[in-house]
Write a protein that holds these residues in place. Structure first.
Motif, PDB file in Angstrom:
ATOM      1  N   THR A 158       0.846  -1.019   0.240  1.00  0.00           N
ATOM      2  CA  THR A 158      -0.311   0.335   0.095  1.00  0.00           C
ATOM      3  C   THR A 158       0.585   1.073   0.245  1.00  0.00           C
ATOM      4  N   ASN A 159       0.607   2.288  -0.205  1.00  0.00           N
ATOM      5  CA  ASN A 159       1.079   4.190  -0.068  1.00  0.00           C
ATOM      6  C   ASN A 159       1.533   3.678   1.204  1.00  0.00           C
ATOM      7  N   LEU A 160       2.425   4.736   2.250  1.00  0.00           N
ATOM      8  CA  LEU A 160       3.260   4.709   3.200  1.00  0.00           C
ATOM      9  C   LEU A 160       1.776   5.383   4.358  1.00  0.00           C
ATOM     10  N   TYR A 161       1.844   4.271   4.888  1.00  0.00           N
ATOM     11  CA  TYR A 161       0.629   4.889   6.132  1.00  0.00           C
ATOM     12  C   TYR A 161      -1.308   4.962   6.034  1.00  0.00           C
ATOM     13  N   ASP A 162      -1.234   4.064   4.449  1.00  0.00           N
ATOM     14  CA  ASP A 162      -2.514   4.675   4.589  1.00  0.00           C
ATOM     15  C   ASP A 162      -3.040   3.310   3.493  1.00  0.00           C
ATOM     16  N   GLY A 163      -3.544   1.966   4.035  1.00  0.00           N
ATOM     17  CA  GLY A 163      -4.212   1.450   4.177  1.00  0.00           C
ATOM     18  C   GLY A 163      -4.825   1.250   2.583  1.00  0.00           C
ATOM     19  N   THR A 164      -5.759   1.848   2.172  1.00  0.00           N
ATOM     20  CA  THR A 164      -6.437   2.085   1.873  1.00  0.00           C
ATOM     21  C   THR A 164      -5.553   2.544  -0.112  1.00  0.00           C
ATOM     22  N   ASP A 165      -4.764   2.970  -0.011  1.00  0.00           N
ATOM     23  CA  ASP A 165      -4.259   3.002  -1.408  1.00  0.00           C
ATOM     24  C   ASP A 165      -3.365   2.658  -1.705  1.00  0.00           C
TER      25      ASP A 165
END
Length: 380
Positions: free
Chosen positions: A159-166
């Motif tokens: 995922t993107n850093l510290y963003d599990g939805t991205d």
């Protein structure tokens, strides 16, 4: 007058029921052997009782997973996500579909739940969302990233850093040391262990701008994993139920990048012929002992490895109706609120586990020690 012959009997010992019972038939159920640490009596051993359980909450159904994030306890029970508060009351936080164990991880801000799809719970806002178009069977956390895998046989995504939805569909890599599929991934000591069906690869965060996770040179193991939920961290190492091209059913502990067999022939015989795919493991530490508990559906009992003694014992729920042991009620574990909390594999009950409790969640806690047969130099 006949000569009296003394026959030594090993009252204290591990569980080791061999395929040939005259060779060894000892069993230790709901007890575990302890060796003295005193300098004058290091050969002295005793049997300690395993902890009992008391019911602290009843949730919605089978306890599928438990996780502590930011000091908060989250439990997937049936098709619901609950938060259990410090006063042991609980609050429903959303819906998690499916059946069977889930895999959970957190990044300090979010809780990720893999259940065939990916769900992300935001800790600050107490909101749960489904991440669209994700087939996710496992998830772990590494250096700010959630790492996950699912339907793509040899691929894993970040995922993107510290963003599990991205999740960018192009942010993936493949474990290609062997064409076997990835069973699960686990981050340990800032390294990513990718367990395949027959082999295992170790990766790390190189910081590369194109894709930061790279393979460790020499990090390839000719040993895979038989059950996703058997993988666990304990005592600064990784434990799992193994599989390779020659067979399955040996419990391994990683020594560096080398798998070391810790199961005995008795453990391996007890689970031989069973479907290992749904085997689960839980780990916990209490009174200076670190325990790895293996639950294999269809086995008579659960098998538990004590790191302190390197010995195995059994734990089981006593079925008073059929007068037999079954695998232990506990399917997963969390240490939070200064308590050892375990979830029931069959229903929605949560228990506090403590050695000062003497019942098994309201049921009798039956203990059994069967010694090996006694003999004196094979004389009658």
């Amino acid at each position: 007058m006949p000569v009296q012959t003394s026959v030594p009997v090993s009252i204290v010992g591990p569980s080791y029921e061999a395929a040939s019972l005259p060779f060894d038939a000892q069993r230790t159920i709901n007890l575990y052997p302890v060796l003295s640490e005193s300098g004058k009596s290091k050969n002295v051993a005793a049997l300690y009782h395993t902890p009992g359980k008391r019911v602290i909450a009843t949730l919605d159904g089978e306890i599928r997973g438990m996780w502590v994030a930011a000091g908060r306890l989250f439990v997937v029970s049936g098709n619901k996500l609950f938060e259990v508060l410090s006063d042991l009351t609980h609050v429903e936080r959303g819906t998690i579909p499916g059946v069977g164990p889930v895999v959970m991880a957190d990044n300090g801000l979010e809780l990720a739940i893999a259940c065939g799809s990916l769900y992300v719970f935001t800790l600050s806002g107490n909101s749960l969302v489904a991440v669209p178009e994700t087939s996710t069977k496992w998830v772990t956390y590494l250096d700010g990233y959630f790492v996950l895998g699912g339907a793509d046989k040899g691929r894993f995504y970040i995922t993107n850093l510290y963003d599990g939805t991205d999740i960018n569909g192009l942010d993936f890599a493949s474990a290609e040391g062997n064409p076997d599929g990835i069973v699960a991934g686990l981050a340990d000591h800032r390294e990513l262990w990718l367990f395949g069906e027959l082999t295992t690869e170790i990766w790390f965060n190189s910081g590369a701008s194109s894709f930061p996770i790279q393979r460790v040179g020499g990090g390839f193991i000719e040993c895979g994993c038989a059950a996703r939920s058997s993988i666990a961290k304990l005592d600064n190492s990784v434990f799992w139920l193994s599989r390779d091209e020659n067979g399955a059913g040996i419990v391994m502990r990683a020594t560096g990048y080398t798998p070391t067999r810790i199961s005995t022939h008795a453990v391996e015989t007890a689970i031989e012929g069973l479907d290992l795919t749904d085997a689960t493991a839980l780990t916990y530490q209490q009174d200076g002992h670190s325990f790895y508990q293996l639950n294999v559906p269809g086995a008579e009992t659960s098998w538990v490895f004590d790191v302190a003694t390197s010995q195995w014992h059994e734990r089981g729920y006593w079925n008073a109706i059929d007068h037999k042991f079954e695998i232990d009620k506990a399917a997963n574990h969390a240490f939070v609120f200064n308590k050892h909390i375990v979830g029931d594999r069959r229903n929605g009950q949560l228990y506090e586990m403590n050695r000062f409790f003497y019942a098994d969640g309201g049921d009798p806690l039956v203990r059994r020690r069967r010694t090996p047969h006694g003999h004196s130099s094979l004389k009658r």
